[in-house]
Write a protein that holds these residues in place. Structure first.
Motif, PDB file in Angstrom:
ATOM      1  N   CYS A 475       0.846  -1.194  -0.461  1.00 34.24           N
ATOM      2  CA  CYS A 475       0.227  -0.191  -0.141  1.00 34.24           C
ATOM      3  C   CYS A 475       0.868   1.403   0.349  1.00 34.24           C
ATOM      4  CB  CYS A 475      -0.850  -0.037   1.075  1.00 34.24           C
ATOM      5  SG  CYS A 475      -1.697   1.410   1.271  1.00 34.24           S
ATOM      6  N   ARG A 478       1.796   2.526  -3.077  1.00 34.52           N
ATOM      7  CA  ARG A 478       0.614   2.287  -3.917  1.00 34.52           C
ATOM      8  C   ARG A 478       0.418   1.540  -5.141  1.00 34.52           C
ATOM      9  NH1 ARG A 478       1.002   9.436  -5.849  1.00 34.52           N
ATOM     10  NH2 ARG A 478      -0.332   8.789  -6.358  1.00 34.52           N
ATOM     11  N   GLN A 480      -2.838  -0.800  -5.118  1.00 32.07           N
ATOM     12  CA  GLN A 480      -3.848  -0.635  -4.589  1.00 32.07           C
ATOM     13  C   GLN A 480      -4.978  -1.623  -4.060  1.00 32.07           C
ATOM     14  OE1 GLN A 480      -5.889   2.390  -3.268  1.00 32.07           O
ATOM     15  NE2 GLN A 480      -6.547   2.988  -5.450  1.00 32.07           N
ATOM     16  N   CYS A 483      -3.849  -1.575  -0.075  1.00 34.35           N
ATOM     17  CA  CYS A 483      -4.624  -0.670   0.700  1.00 34.35           C
ATOM     18  C   CYS A 483      -5.416  -1.834   1.116  1.00 34.35           C
ATOM     19  CB  CYS A 483      -4.726   0.226  -0.243  1.00 34.35           C
ATOM     20  SG  CYS A 483      -2.874   1.140  -0.308  1.00 34.35           S
TER      21      CYS A 483
ATOM     22  N   PRO B 260     -10.919   5.716  -0.685  1.00 31.22           N
ATOM     23  CA  PRO B 260      -9.866   5.610  -1.264  1.00 31.22           C
ATOM     24  C   PRO B 260     -10.397   6.718  -2.324  1.00 31.22           C
ATOM     25  CG  PRO B 260     -11.754   3.507  -2.310  1.00 31.22           C
ATOM     26  CD  PRO B 260     -11.907   4.605  -1.073  1.00 31.22           C
ATOM     27  N   ARG B 272     -15.014   1.027  -3.388  1.00 30.32           N
ATOM     28  CA  ARG B 272     -13.708   0.995  -4.310  1.00 30.32           C
ATOM     29  C   ARG B 272     -14.129   0.114  -5.453  1.00 30.32           C
ATOM     30  NH1 ARG B 272     -13.225  -2.558   0.635  1.00 30.32           N
ATOM     31  NH2 ARG B 272     -12.872  -0.706   2.419  1.00 30.32           N
ATOM     32  N   LEU B 275     -11.915   1.546  -8.934  1.00 33.80           N
ATOM     33  CA  LEU B 275     -10.661   2.019  -8.027  1.00 33.80           C
ATOM     34  C   LEU B 275      -9.613   2.308  -9.260  1.00 33.80           C
ATOM     35  CD1 LEU B 275     -10.206   0.392  -4.714  1.00 33.80           C
ATOM     36  CD2 LEU B 275     -10.741   2.980  -5.379  1.00 33.80           C
ATOM     37  N   ALA B 279      -3.008   3.895  -6.061  1.00 33.92           N
ATOM     38  CA  ALA B 279      -3.580   4.558  -5.168  1.00 33.92           C
ATOM     39  C   ALA B 279      -3.516   5.544  -4.129  1.00 33.92           C
ATOM     40  CB  ALA B 279      -3.255   3.472  -4.351  1.00 33.92           C
ATOM     41  N   TRP B 281      -5.568   8.253  -0.947  1.00 32.28           N
ATOM     42  CA  TRP B 281      -6.777   7.448  -0.193  1.00 32.28           C
ATOM     43  C   TRP B 281      -7.383   9.504   0.511  1.00 32.28           C
ATOM     44  CZ3 TRP B 281      -8.982   2.972   0.952  1.00 32.28           C
ATOM     45  CH2 TRP B 281      -8.349   1.956  -0.039  1.00 32.28           C
TER      46      TRP B 281
END
Lengths: 539, 321
Positions: A475, A478, A480, A483, B260, B272, B275, B279, B281
């Motif tokens: 996570c 990055r 996804q 996470c 997210p 979610r 997505l 990532a 958040w």
């Protein structure tokens, strides 16, 4: 022993005996101990090294150098006082052995080439200088503590260089490097035996200290204090490293007749590895037929002529035992969860100890009529050329078969995933190892996969904390899915590697592919078995 | 240099014994030394972080050192936010500072979101609270994380760090006899300590009357620590007119949420879907470094989950699973 080997010692002996007569006949000495300025100068040189920016950047490093210099100064002072009271004198004699300076040259070439592609090697140069200064002073004082004269030559160079080609301590622990060198020189000076009518050292000095410290590092679980793991895995960052080491090795083979040792070790390793691959369907050494650091070791670590057998058959047996030793130790160390790079280091001292037995075995075999009957009428030099020719042919064949430089089937993660799914021997363990390496390189995809394995507990023992740790790592990179898996622990999700991950996953033991254009990256991924990347739409 | 022929003398045998003894001692000494220095075994590496002594004082007014430095009140600082709808998003017709990413949909500036009851902590998680977690678990944190004063909000925590704290607090509250019965009952009923969702956070910050700031529709620097010099103790800025009695919902540190970062409309049932690979958040509330615009209740920040910054912290929620 080859003619070359026979000729050189004579030349060396002449050099060391004649020079005092022709060049510098001893003048009436004002003091029999005046040569103590030499270790003093070396020690002061060591102190000066502590002021270079590379050393000044770390206080422990500075203190390590000062402690080493302090120890040497105390030893000099004590020895000086003791000898002055006993009216003893101390002197030098020169020993210019080609096996020392030529090997040191070869070592330097390896450092130069490897360091060009892995920066920490060049950053280490000042520390190599410090070690050389320490080694000369230490060896000199050790020698003068026990006898009148010190043999001055290039001897410490190959000892320091070959030690550092395999192991050095991190800056915060660098004082242990000086202790490791000290152990090597003490082993050379103190652990001796009678061999062929001469009292000689038992162990290859660098292999002795490397072996001893490897044992200590393994026993105490402190490998992380060293660069050992990085050293073993970064040689391949230099393109065509096998070819480079092969050429370097040819020089050593030509001058020192080490072909039978290195060649037979390599042949045994290639052979065993190929046999294992044929039987199990998976490579033995994950992503190579012989790890590059082992290939280096069998050329420049195990081949010290002073501590290996002298007969051709003896050398061949010695090399084969080294090959077998590495092969067995690799599996044994892996099985007990110890870093496998120690494989090439641990067996050398044991082999050094077995040299006399090998010599005896060879003598008994040569007494056997059947073997004695086949003796080619070659001079030793000619035999060496024949051995080199065979080795060149063998290496060329292995290269043509893709077993040296270039892509290896074990480089591909999908290959190991498939092998693991098919329950091939140790394939799941290798998959975990590979993913651990890539996760350590910051490939978020690999961290997430590791998290999934630890969460599921199918190919490793389930460990929730480890799984969460790896998901966290993914996570933070990055990725996804990592996470999401932190929030929903129930059924961990996975995702395909991103381009960023591929730049690490597809490097084939070489440097990261940071500059590679994405279409090329996906084509390479497709070659590696990532089927989703074969779809043109991903480009 | 004075050069002499090689000596005929043999080495002094007595020094061999001494030398070998020195060598053996050296190896043994090194082994013992290395053994004492070895890091604690961990599959992920690292030896666990040390907690600075100043991070966990024996007395911290308003907090209970023996209850993980949680606030000294009936529900350990958790405040109930009743179920019901609220207006989510920024409406540029009433709030000229609204960002484009606060727009609900192409046709509506705001959307109505209905949430079940949940609990959220009155204060941001403090350095002392996070230090209690690190002390109990040996969790690895960055060098800066525990350097603040014990009653200041913890900062320099990544998104996974924040979640790790919530997992630990969840497990601890479930097991401890010191947990107030009302909280124990919630946890027995499958509620869970976690980060607030972005919707939970916004409802807790602005209430149900759609205010722009927690205290109303105009910026007031005496109500929150924004455009400041550094963090302040949690709750130092009183806010009697804030909904639910929550403090520091604006300013002090940005607060991680469990959502997210993606375009509105927000779906509380599934946040979610679709997505992206990369990532980000959501973090909310702005920080001491930010202008008033970022201290608005509808402001949405997209945070790199691995970022540890001195202006990023979090608060916790108890939500139905």
């Amino acid at each position: 022993m080859s003619a070359a080997r026979r000729r050189h010692p004579q030349r060396r002996r002449h050099a060391s005996l004649q020079r005092p007569q022709t060049a510098s006949r001893p003048a009436p000495s004002p003091s029999p101990l005046r040569l103590f300025w030499v270790p003093l100068a070396l020690t002061l040189g060591l102190l000066l090294v502590s002021f270079v920016p590379r050393v000044q950047g770390n206080s422990v490093l500075v203190q390590s150098v000062w402690a080493a210099a302090g120890g040497l100064l105390v030893w000099q002072a004590v020895l000086f006082v003791r000898l002055r009271h006993s009216s003893a004198h101390r002197s030098f004699h020169t020993i210019l052995r080609s096996q020392h300076y030529l090997q040191a040259t070869l070592h330097t070439a390896v450092f130069a080439y490897w360091g060009y592609f892995w920066r920490p090697v060049y950053d280490h140069v000042w520390l190599l200088v410090a070690q050389l200064l320490f080694a000369y002073a230490f060896d000199m004082l050790l020698s003068w503590s026990r006898r009148d004269s010190y043999g001055l030559g290039f001897g410490p160079f190959p000892i320091i260089f070959s030690t550092n080609l395999f192991l050095w301590f991190r800056d915060d622990w660098f004082y242990l490097q000086f202790l490791m060198l000290a152990a090597g020189f003490m082993g050379k000076e103190l652990v001796r035996w009678q061999r062929d009518g001469k009292r000689t050292h038992v162990f290859n000095p660098s292999a002795f200290s490397l072996g001893l410290f490897s044992l200590v590092l393994i026993a105490t679980g402190t490998t992380d204090l060293t660069w050992g793991q990085d050293i073993a895995s970064t040689l391949t960052l230099a393109p065509n490293i096998y070819l480079f080491l092969f050429v370097i090795g040819l020089v050593a083979m030509y001058f020192f007749s080490i072909t039978l040792v290195a060649g037979s070790a390599a042949i045994v390793l290639f052979g065993s590895s190929a046999l294992y691959g044929a039987v199990t369907g998976v490579p033995y050494f994950i992503d190579s037929e012989i790890p590059s650091a082992v290939f280096l070791g069998l050329h420049l670590l195990v081949t010290d002529p002073s501590t290996s057998p002298r007969t051709s058959l003896g050398k061949a047996i010695f090399g084969m035992l080294y090959g077998l030793g590495v092969f067995v130790l690799y599996a044994a160390l892996g099985a007990i969860g110890v870093p496998t790079f120690y494989d090439k280091l641990l067996c050398v001292p044991l082999l050094n100890l077995s040299v006399q037995r090998i010599d005896r075995l060879v003598r008994s075999l040569q007494d056997n009529d059947v073997i004695a009957r086949w003796r080619p009428d070659w001079t030793t030099a000619r035999a060496n050329l024949v051995h080199i020719t065979v080795w060149v042919l063998f290496f060329s064949t292995m290269t043509a078969a893709g077993a040296t430089d270039g892509r290896h089937r074990g480089d591909s993660v999908p290959f190991w995933e498939q092998a693991c799914a098919e329950e091939r021997p140790r394939a799941c363990e290798r998959l975990i190892q590979l993913e651990t390496n890539y996760c350590g390189d910051n490939a978020g995809w690999a961290c997430n996969e590791l998290g999934r394995h630890y969460a599921a507990g199918t190919i490793v023992v389930a460990d929730r904390d480890a799984a969460l740790g790896f998901f966290s790592q993914a996570c933070e990179l990055r990725f996804q899915a990592g996470c999401v898996n932190l929030l929903d622990e129930g059924a961990p999700s996975r995702a395909d590697p991103r381009a960023l991950d591929f730049r690490l996953l597809l490097r084939e033991a070489g440097p990261n592919l940071l500059e590679m254009p994405e279409p090329e990256l996906h084509a390479r991924a497709c070659d590696h078995g990532w089927t989703f990347a074969c779809d043109g739409s991903t480009e | 240099m004075n050069q002499m022929p090689p000596p005929a003398t043999q080495p002094d045998r007595s020094t061999s014994v001494v030398g070998l003894a020195v060598l053996a001692t050296l190896i043994l000494g090194v082994a013992v030394w290395m053994y004492t220095q070895r890091p604690a075994a961990s599959i992920l590496g690292g030896a666990g972080s040390a907690v600075p002594s100043g991070a966990t004082p024996s007395d911290l007014p308003g907090f209970q050192p023996d209850v993980w430095y949680l606030p000294d009140d009936d529900l350990l600082g958790f405040v109930e936010i009743p179920e019901g709808p609220f207006q989510m998003g920024g409406d540029p017709t009433t709030d000229r500072q609204a960002f484009e990413n606060e727009r609900w949909s192409p046709t509506a500036a705001q959307g109505t979101v209905s949430l079940p009851t949940f609990y959220i902590s009155r204060f941001e998680v403090t350095v002392a609270q996070f230090a209690a977690f690190v002390g109990a678990t040996g969790f690895n944190v960055g060098d800066a994380t525990l350097q603040g004063r014990p009653n200041h909000p913890v900062s320099s925590v990544s998104w996974p760090d924040a979640l790790a704290y919530t997992r630990w607090l969840d497990a601890t509250l479930r097991e401890s006899p010191q947990t107030p019965p009302a909280l124990s009952q919630l946890l027995r009923d499958s509620w869970k300590v976690t980060l607030p969702s972005e919707a939970e956070w916004e409802k807790a910050a602005r209430g149900t009357d759609g205010r722009i700031y927690p205290w109303g529709n105009a910026a007031r620097s005496e109500r929150a620590n924004y455009q400041g010099e550094g963090t302040t103790p949690v709750g130092a800025y009183l806010c009697p007119d804030c909904p639910y009695g929550l403090l520091d919902m604006s300013g002090n540190v940005w607060e991680w949420t469990r959502s997210p970062y993606q375009p509105y409309p927000y779906d509380p049932a599934n946040d979610r879907e679709g997505l992206g690979d990369d990532a980000l958040w959501v973090m909310r509330g702005g920080s001491f470094t930010d202008p008033e615009r970022n201290a608005r209740t509808a402001t949405r920040g997209g945070g790199d989950p691995g970022a540890r910054r001195p202006f990023m912290g979090f608060r916790v929620a108890i939500s139905p699973s």
